[in-house]
Write an enzyme that holds these catalytic residues in place. Structure first.
Site, short mmCIF file in Angstrom:
data_model
loop_
_atom_site.label_atom_id
_atom_site.label_comp_id
_atom_site.label_asym_id
_atom_site.label_seq_id
_atom_site.Cartn_x
_atom_site.Cartn_y
_atom_site.Cartn_z
N HIS A 18 0.84 -1.21 0.00
CA HIS A 18 0.00 0.00 0.00
C HIS A 18 0.88 1.26 0.00
O HIS A 18 0.59 2.22 -0.71
CB HIS A 18 -0.90 0.04 1.24
CG HIS A 18 -1.91 -1.06 1.33
ND1 HIS A 18 -1.98 -1.93 2.38
CD2 HIS A 18 -2.91 -1.43 0.49
CE1 HIS A 18 -2.98 -2.78 2.20
NE2 HIS A 18 -3.56 -2.50 1.05
N LYS A 42 -17.06 -7.01 7.48
CA LYS A 42 -15.82 -7.79 7.49
C LYS A 42 -15.26 -7.75 8.91
O LYS A 42 -15.21 -6.67 9.51
CB LYS A 42 -14.83 -7.09 6.52
CG LYS A 42 -13.80 -7.98 5.86
CD LYS A 42 -13.04 -7.17 4.79
CE LYS A 42 -11.84 -7.92 4.27
NZ LYS A 42 -11.11 -7.18 3.23
N SER A 129 -2.93 -8.12 3.15
CA SER A 129 -3.11 -7.95 4.60
C SER A 129 -3.41 -9.30 5.26
O SER A 129 -2.91 -9.58 6.34
CB SER A 129 -4.25 -6.97 4.86
OG SER A 129 -3.95 -5.73 4.26
#
Ligand code: COA
Length: 161
Positions: A18, A42, A129
């Site tokens: 990122h 989520k 991630s």
């Protein structure tokens, strides 16, 4: 006129991939607003505030980048703040279908918005991630894949779990 892009994501947690993408984005845009999505649907390891704080800490040395929460629809934020560009990264072919769908739906919802894609560096194509969390949960070393603050905070977080 200042060219501003919004870079939305879950950032649970932010990774070096990122950060690299944001640095590349700054070559195209005068300012980038990193939008950390709430993602009630989520389940995240880090809270929204923790994710925003980690984004801010990871990008500390970079000017012209801010981080804010994204509580609702991306297009609503864009319209409210007069932003017309969405920045997204592409890592593999499998990212493409999902990204195309999101870019088209966002344009359907707000005709004046354009999604700009930047290819990931070859060194970060494999980073995500979830993988970072999986490696850390199993005692592996994530230092090469994440900013320093994420490495230390994930250890604290997992110890508390
Ligand atoms: N380097 C490393 N990893 C990257 C990456 C990069 N350049 N780009 C994406 N990734 C990874 C992320 O780490 C994440 O990994 P994970 O799935 O293992 O957690 C995965 O790719 C997905 O990336 P992310 O940017 O978090 O996308 P997302 O699909 O979770 O986020 C939103 C989607 C938040 C942008 C989207 O849901 C959104 O805009 N939500 C707001 C509500 C809305 O407007 N919805 C309608 C629009 S479709």
């Amino acid at each position: 006129m200042e060219k501003i892009a919004a870079y939305p994501g879950t950032f649970d947690p932010i990774t070096n991939g990122h950060v690299e993408l944001i640095k590349s984005g700054l070559l195209l845009f005068d300012r980038i607003v990193v939008l950390v999505a709430e993602r009630k649907e989520k389940s995240t390891l880090f809270t929204l505030k923790e994710r925003i704080d980690l984004v801010k800490e990871s990008l500390k040395g970079l000017g012209n980048v801010t981080a804010e929460p994204l509580p609702g629809l991306l297009v609503d934020y864009l319209a409210k703040n007069g932003i017309h560009f969405i920045l997204r990264g592409l890592r593999t072919v499998s990212d493409f279908d999902y990204e195309l769908q999101m870019a088209l739906i966002n344009r359907e919802l707000m005709q004046s918005c354009e999604t700009v894609f930047i290819m990931a560096n070859k060194g970060s194509i494999f980073i995500s991630s979830s993988l970072v969390k999986e490696i850390a949960t199993n005692g592996g070393d994530i230092e090469p894949f994440v900013p320093h603050c994420v490495n230390s905070q994930i250890k604290i977080k997992l110890r508390r779990k």
